[in-house]
Design an enzyme around this catalytic site. Structure first.
Site, PDB file in Angstrom:
ATOM      1  N   GLN B 125     -55.458  70.692 -43.785  1.00 34.85           N
ATOM      2  CA  GLN B 125     -54.290  71.179 -43.070  1.00 34.85           C
ATOM      3  C   GLN B 125     -53.216  71.584 -44.072  1.00 34.85           C
ATOM      4  OE1 GLN B 125     -51.943  68.072 -41.256  1.00 34.85           O
ATOM      5  NE2 GLN B 125     -51.603  69.306 -39.434  1.00 34.85           N
ATOM      6  N   GLY B 126     -52.861  72.863 -44.111  1.00 30.22           N
ATOM      7  CA  GLY B 126     -51.886  73.351 -45.080  1.00 30.22           C
ATOM      8  C   GLY B 126     -50.574  73.723 -44.442  1.00 30.22           C
ATOM      9  N   SER B 128     -47.369  71.377 -45.054  1.00 27.52           N
ATOM     10  CA  SER B 128     -46.268  70.942 -45.910  1.00 27.52           C
ATOM     11  C   SER B 128     -46.242  71.729 -47.217  1.00 27.52           C
ATOM     12  CB  SER B 128     -46.403  69.467 -46.225  1.00 27.52           C
ATOM     13  OG  SER B 128     -46.539  68.727 -45.043  1.00 27.52           O
ATOM     14  N   GLU B 243     -52.313  66.359 -31.798  1.00 28.82           N
ATOM     15  CA  GLU B 243     -52.391  65.338 -32.841  1.00 28.82           C
ATOM     16  C   GLU B 243     -51.652  64.078 -32.416  1.00 28.82           C
ATOM     17  OE1 GLU B 243     -51.088  64.946 -37.570  1.00 28.82           O
ATOM     18  OE2 GLU B 243     -50.913  66.837 -36.534  1.00 28.82           O
ATOM     19  N   ASN B 358     -41.438  59.224 -38.315  1.00 24.48           N
ATOM     20  CA  ASN B 358     -40.981  58.533 -37.119  1.00 24.48           C
ATOM     21  C   ASN B 358     -39.500  58.773 -36.841  1.00 24.48           C
ATOM     22  OD1 ASN B 358     -43.581  57.786 -36.956  1.00 24.48           O
ATOM     23  ND2 ASN B 358     -43.192  55.575 -36.789  1.00 24.48           N
ATOM     24  N   GLU B 359     -38.748  59.126 -37.876  1.00 21.03           N
ATOM     25  CA  GLU B 359     -37.350  59.503 -37.615  1.00 21.03           C
ATOM     26  C   GLU B 359     -37.320  60.793 -36.796  1.00 21.03           C
ATOM     27  OE1 GLU B 359     -38.458  58.460 -40.658  1.00 21.03           O
ATOM     28  OE2 GLU B 359     -37.536  56.491 -40.406  1.00 21.03           O
TER      29      GLU B 359
HETATM   30  C1  LIG Z   1     -51.127  60.177 -46.010  1.00 19.95           C
HETATM   31  C2  LIG Z   1     -50.479  61.505 -45.780  1.00 19.95           C
HETATM   32  C3  LIG Z   1     -51.277  62.584 -45.466  1.00 19.95           C
HETATM   33  C4  LIG Z   1     -50.703  63.835 -45.278  1.00 19.95           C
HETATM   34  N1  LIG Z   1     -51.542  64.893 -45.030  1.00 19.95           N
HETATM   35  C5  LIG Z   1     -51.014  66.126 -44.889  1.00 19.95           C
HETATM   36  C6  LIG Z   1     -51.871  67.252 -44.705  1.00 19.95           C
HETATM   37  O1  LIG Z   1     -53.094  67.128 -44.669  1.00 19.95           O
HETATM   38  N2  LIG Z   1     -51.308  68.479 -44.606  1.00 19.95           N
HETATM   39  C7  LIG Z   1     -49.955  68.661 -44.626  1.00 19.95           C
HETATM   40  O2  LIG Z   1     -49.511  69.777 -44.487  1.00 19.95           O
HETATM   41  N3  LIG Z   1     -49.107  67.615 -44.818  1.00 19.95           N
HETATM   42  C8  LIG Z   1     -49.612  66.355 -44.960  1.00 19.95           C
HETATM   43  N4  LIG Z   1     -48.767  65.284 -45.182  1.00 19.95           N
HETATM   44  C9  LIG Z   1     -47.345  65.527 -45.344  1.00 19.95           C
HETATM   45  C10 LIG Z   1     -46.519  65.122 -44.145  1.00 19.95           C
HETATM   46  O3  LIG Z   1     -46.671  66.027 -43.103  1.00 19.95           O
HETATM   47  C11 LIG Z   1     -45.074  65.032 -44.624  1.00 19.95           C
HETATM   48  O4  LIG Z   1     -45.013  63.973 -45.525  1.00 19.95           O
HETATM   49  C12 LIG Z   1     -44.072  64.819 -43.525  1.00 19.95           C
HETATM   50  O5  LIG Z   1     -43.959  65.951 -42.710  1.00 19.95           O
HETATM   51  C13 LIG Z   1     -42.685  64.465 -44.075  1.00 19.95           C
HETATM   52  O6  LIG Z   1     -42.259  65.376 -45.029  1.00 19.95           O
HETATM   53  P1  LIG Z   1     -41.782  64.880 -46.484  1.00 19.95           P
HETATM   54  O7  LIG Z   1     -42.826  63.980 -47.002  1.00 19.95           O
HETATM   55  O8  LIG Z   1     -41.426  66.081 -47.255  1.00 19.95           O
HETATM   56  O9  LIG Z   1     -40.509  63.993 -46.228  1.00 19.95           O
HETATM   57  P2  LIG Z   1     -38.969  64.485 -45.971  1.00 19.95           P
HETATM   58  O10 LIG Z   1     -38.972  65.520 -44.908  1.00 19.95           O
HETATM   59  O11 LIG Z   1     -38.390  64.794 -47.284  1.00 19.95           O
HETATM   60  O12 LIG Z   1     -38.373  63.177 -45.413  1.00 19.95           O
HETATM   61  C14 LIG Z   1     -38.023  62.043 -46.217  1.00 19.95           C
HETATM   62  C15 LIG Z   1     -37.317  61.032 -45.338  1.00 19.95           C
HETATM   63  O13 LIG Z   1     -36.165  61.634 -44.727  1.00 19.95           O
HETATM   64  C16 LIG Z   1     -36.219  61.520 -43.334  1.00 19.95           C
HETATM   65  N5  LIG Z   1     -35.675  62.682 -42.650  1.00 19.95           N
HETATM   66  C17 LIG Z   1     -35.923  63.982 -42.908  1.00 19.95           C
HETATM   67  N6  LIG Z   1     -35.311  64.766 -42.009  1.00 19.95           N
HETATM   68  C18 LIG Z   1     -34.667  63.944 -41.149  1.00 19.95           C
HETATM   69  C19 LIG Z   1     -33.859  64.144 -39.990  1.00 19.95           C
HETATM   70  N7  LIG Z   1     -33.608  65.343 -39.505  1.00 19.95           N
HETATM   71  N8  LIG Z   1     -33.386  63.056 -39.374  1.00 19.95           N
HETATM   72  C20 LIG Z   1     -33.661  61.803 -39.852  1.00 19.95           C
HETATM   73  N9  LIG Z   1     -34.386  61.562 -40.916  1.00 19.95           N
HETATM   74  C21 LIG Z   1     -34.903  62.615 -41.563  1.00 19.95           C
HETATM   75  C22 LIG Z   1     -37.707  61.393 -43.024  1.00 19.95           C
HETATM   76  O14 LIG Z   1     -37.930  60.812 -41.769  1.00 19.95           O
HETATM   77  C23 LIG Z   1     -38.199  60.567 -44.184  1.00 19.95           C
HETATM   78  O15 LIG Z   1     -37.985  59.213 -43.909  1.00 19.95           O
HETATM   79  C24 LIG Z   1     -49.306  64.015 -45.371  1.00 19.95           C
HETATM   80  C25 LIG Z   1     -48.504  62.913 -45.650  1.00 19.95           C
HETATM   81  C26 LIG Z   1     -49.069  61.672 -45.858  1.00 19.95           C
HETATM   82  C27 LIG Z   1     -48.173  60.522 -46.187  1.00 19.95           C
END
Ligand SMILES: Cc1cc2nc3c(=O)[nH]c(=O)nc-3n(C[C@H](O)[C@H](O)[C@H](O)COP(=O)(O)OP(=O)(O)OC[C@H]3O[C@@H](n4cnc5c(N)ncnc54)[C@H](O)[C@@H]3O)c2cc1C
Lengths: 325, 375
Positions: B125-126, B128, B243, B358-359
């Protein structure tokens, strides 16, 4: 497999909900609170009797509607949502079905269903709605006593609509034979349904309040700390609901899993409602911390029902035993 | 209310149970998020497919067995009860396929779906990117029209098992002038296309389960677009719905963890003080099971969940963390060992992050279910 409220449950609970919206506004609950659970509450009880709600679990021949416990749970959830100031948990889900399944030994069922006669229920020797009751069902294996066979000692509940008393039997009473599942399971399932409704009622009120109340130039409901706490309350309530319907259904079907199902419902609903009460109070600020605003009525009822028919911890212990833990 | 299974459903359960008992590998396979473990999992996936169990709810012509949603739920229960391997085809079957069923052309469906079921194509899944996590609409990877198709440039990140997969489904910005949520297109990209570079790297548990994927002037033909051009956001949202809503984490998974937790408790000399937490774990999983029966009933009766699926995701992900915390607590000083419970704990900790943190789920629940104003 179908896990959803059936049409009869939806219809009767919708009818009760719209009746209570009109006839049981927060001002009436407050007035009943001030009157120690009497006065305006008596009128409400009579109307619910006429609607067939009090006797909904009695067989059609005996002044009832022969509905399911699931339907009764849906009704109790609406009664909880409105904080109806009556011991409906006990009347609808304990007194009526216990008397009915024991063959109505004293011939009072029809009158109870119409609120011409009241039966107070004291699983552990303490009964809500005591001062107006003509009969008492006492103990986990309930025995039926006439008013003149018991002595009552008034207790002051934090929720003054409860009209609480300890009940000490002083006569032989009538043991209810063939009454099916006991006090504990019925009480737990019914109290759980009422608590679910209380939680939903508090959440509704709080959502309305935080949309309206402005601070820093915006509604406080736009602050994430407030939103997330209310989202958590919603989560707990929505996950407590299926166990409540499942417990009621387990009573309807005499399921072997009934003890576990009833305890699951009560523990989940108690925890969800008390957490919602905290969130609701916090989101109301000092406005919620006054007896001038109706929220206190819901808070106090929640604390009372969470403590009665077995606390969450007591029910977790029962589940542990059922799971051989 | 009717909480009984039909004769056919019981028979289906019996058949699934017997097949799993005869086929689940023992001892368990090494982690599917490592190179050698992934290969072993592929073999398992092909065995599942040969037995007709790879995607039970799909139509037979695509490799399924036309099972109902109820039967799917039963299969999941039996699958986790039998302690069968993790599904490395998960992203293809549960995330991409629902979108292909809904938005794909008949040609795409015939080409893509059977190969997913047979574990011949392995999809990652691409979505992020380095600058676009929670704020998914902030992606900057580009798609530029060219003769006969598109050229893709940019970078994807956190791509689960990207280093082991053969294909990627993802969002690319096709109209840079459009508003953020518009102008995105959903592409299906073979990872062996010229100009694609994949670099695997370690997750918290050290397994190479993560990857970053670079696109440097990668050509894909027009039939690599799923749904309409510039409509990728709605195609992608349909996938996130399925999902969170149901398919990602069925209740059987957690009921199986609870069973193991109860066994661990009974065997723990110092367990008694944790009894209440173990019971709470059982309660949380049982409530989730009942909640799911309610959800499936709604879907079957034509009332699919909308924003309610946020509640589902919040519940299972936080329950999973609590279950594993309780287990580690029971293990006492053995908790630090890099064993099954610690591994499970590490993976559980990802639940509140992936599939929309979860946020973000709490924002959705507050705004769409409670109707609270946007922040
Ligand atoms: C094990 C694992 C597998 C994954 N697999 C995939 C995959 O296959 N393909 C893919 O595309 N992605 C994948 N991901 C990525 C995942 O989708 C992202 O990690 C997720 O969407 C959060 O983005 P981020 O990590 O950039 O965190 P950020 O968006 O930077 O967030 C960091 C923190 O800030 C908080 N935050 C951000 N915005 C807000 C808001 N508006 N209000 C309150 N709090 C906020 C978040 O809740 C979090 O606690 C995977 C992640 C994990 C951990």
């Amino acid at each position: 497999m179908r896990f959803a409220l059936d049409d009869d449950a939806l219809e009767v609970s919708a009818a009760v909900a719209s009746f209570l919206t009109k006839e049981c506004p927060p001002e009436l609950v407050q007035a009943a609170f001030n009157a120690g659970g009497q006065g305006p509450a008596d009128d409400l009880a009579r109307s619910l009797g006429e609607m067939g709600v009090l006797g909904m679990l009695a067989p059609a021949g005996a002044g009832g509607a022969g509905l399911s416990m699931v339907a009764a749970a849906a009704v109790l959830a609406e009664a909880g949502r409105a904080a109806a100031p009556l011991p409906l948990t006990e009347t609808i889900a304990l007194a009526v079905p216990l008397l009915a399944s024991a063959g109505d030994p004293t011939g009072i069922l029809e009158r109870v269903a119409l609120d011409d006669e009241r039966v107070a229920v004291a699983p552990c020797g303490v009964a809500p709605g005591a001062s107006r009751a003509g009969w008492f069902l006492v103990g986990p294996d309930p025995v039926l006593y006439r008013r003149d066979e018991v002595t009552l000692e008034r207790l002051d509940s934090v929720d003054r609509t409860r009209d609480l008393a300890t009940v000490t039997p002083a006569g032989p009473g009538i043991v209810l034979e063939g009454r099916g599942p006991g006090m504990v399971e019925r009480g737990a399932a019914a109290a759980a349904a009422t608590l679910l409704g209380l939680g939903r009622g508090m959440l509704d009120q709080t959502v309305a309040y935080v949309k309206d109340r402005q601070q820093f130039g915006r509604p406080i409901g736009s602050f994430q700390a407030v939103k997330h706490r209310l989202a958590d309350a919603l989560l707990l309530l929505e996950l407590a609901a299926p166990p409540v319907w499942a417990a009621a259904h387990a009573l309807d079907t005499a399921s072997p899993d009934l003890p576990r199902a009833a305890s699951l419902a009560k523990a989940m609903a108690s925890d969800a409602a008390t957490a919602t009460a905290r969130a609701a109070l916090q989101a109301h600020g000092a406005m919620g911390y006054t007896d001038q605003h109706p929220l206190h009525l819901w808070l106090k009822r929640t604390w009372c029902l969470a403590a009665s028919h077995g606390t969450a911890r007591w029910h977790r212990d029962r589940i542990a035993a059922a799971l051989q833990l | 209310m009717d909480l009984t299974w039909s004769e056919e459903e019981d028979a289906f359960r019996g058949e699934a149970r017997a097949w799993l008992e005869a086929n689940v590998p023992d001892p368990p396979l090494p982690s599917g998020d490592t190179r050698e473990g992934f290969a072993a999992h592929l073999e398992w996936e092909r065995r599942l497919f040969a037995g007709g169990w790879a995607a039970v709810s799909w139509p037979q012509r695509y490799g399924g067995r036309d099972a109902t949603l109820w039967e799917w739920l039963i299969f999941e229960e039996e699958y986790y009860r039998a302690r069968a391997p993790q599904r490395v085809t998960q992203n293809g079957i549960f995330l991409l396929a629902p979108s292909v069923f809904e938005f794909g052309t008949p040609e795409q469906q015939d080409r893509i779906l059977p190969r997913i079921a047979a574990a011949e194509d392995l999809w990652c899944q691409g979505w992020s990117e380095p600058g676009a996590g929670s704020d998914l609409a902030g992606i900057t990877s580009r798609a530029t029209r060219c003769e006969g198709g598109w050229r893709l440039d940019g970078q994807k990140l956190w791509t689960t098992r990207g280093a082991f997969c053969t294909h990627l489904f993802g969002l690319f910005r096709s109209d840079p002038a459009a508003e953020r949520h518009r102008g995105l297109t959903y592409f299906l990209v073979p990872l062996d296309a010229e100009g694609v570079r994949v670099r695997g790297f370690g997750r918290l548990d050290g397994d190479e389960g993560f990857a970053e994927v670079f696109f440097d002037d990668v050509f894909v033909p027009d039939d690599a677009v799923l749904g309409d051009v510039d409509q990728g956001w709605s195609v992608a949202m349909a996938t996130t719905g399925s999902e969170r809503g149901l398919t990602l984490r069925s209740p059987g998974r957690f009921s199986a963890v609870v069973e193991r937790l109860c066994r661990l408790y009974r065997a723990s000399p110092a367990g008694a003080a944790r009894r209440e937490r173990v019971v709470q774990g059982w309660m949380d999983a049982e409530a989730y099971r009942l909640f799911t029966l309610q959800t499936v009933t709604s879907i079957v009766e034509g009332r699919p969940p909308g924003a309610e699926s946020s509640l589902n995701k919040l519940w299972w992900s936080e329950m999973d963390v609590r279950l594993h915390e309780t287990a580690l607590d029971l293990l006492g000083d053995a908790a630090e060992l890099d064993g099954e419970w610690m591994r499970g704990f590490e993976f559980a900790l990802a639940g509140p992050i992936y599939a929309g943190t979860n946020e973000i789920q709490r924002n959705i629940a507050a705004e769409r279910l409670l109707g609270l104003p946007r922040s």
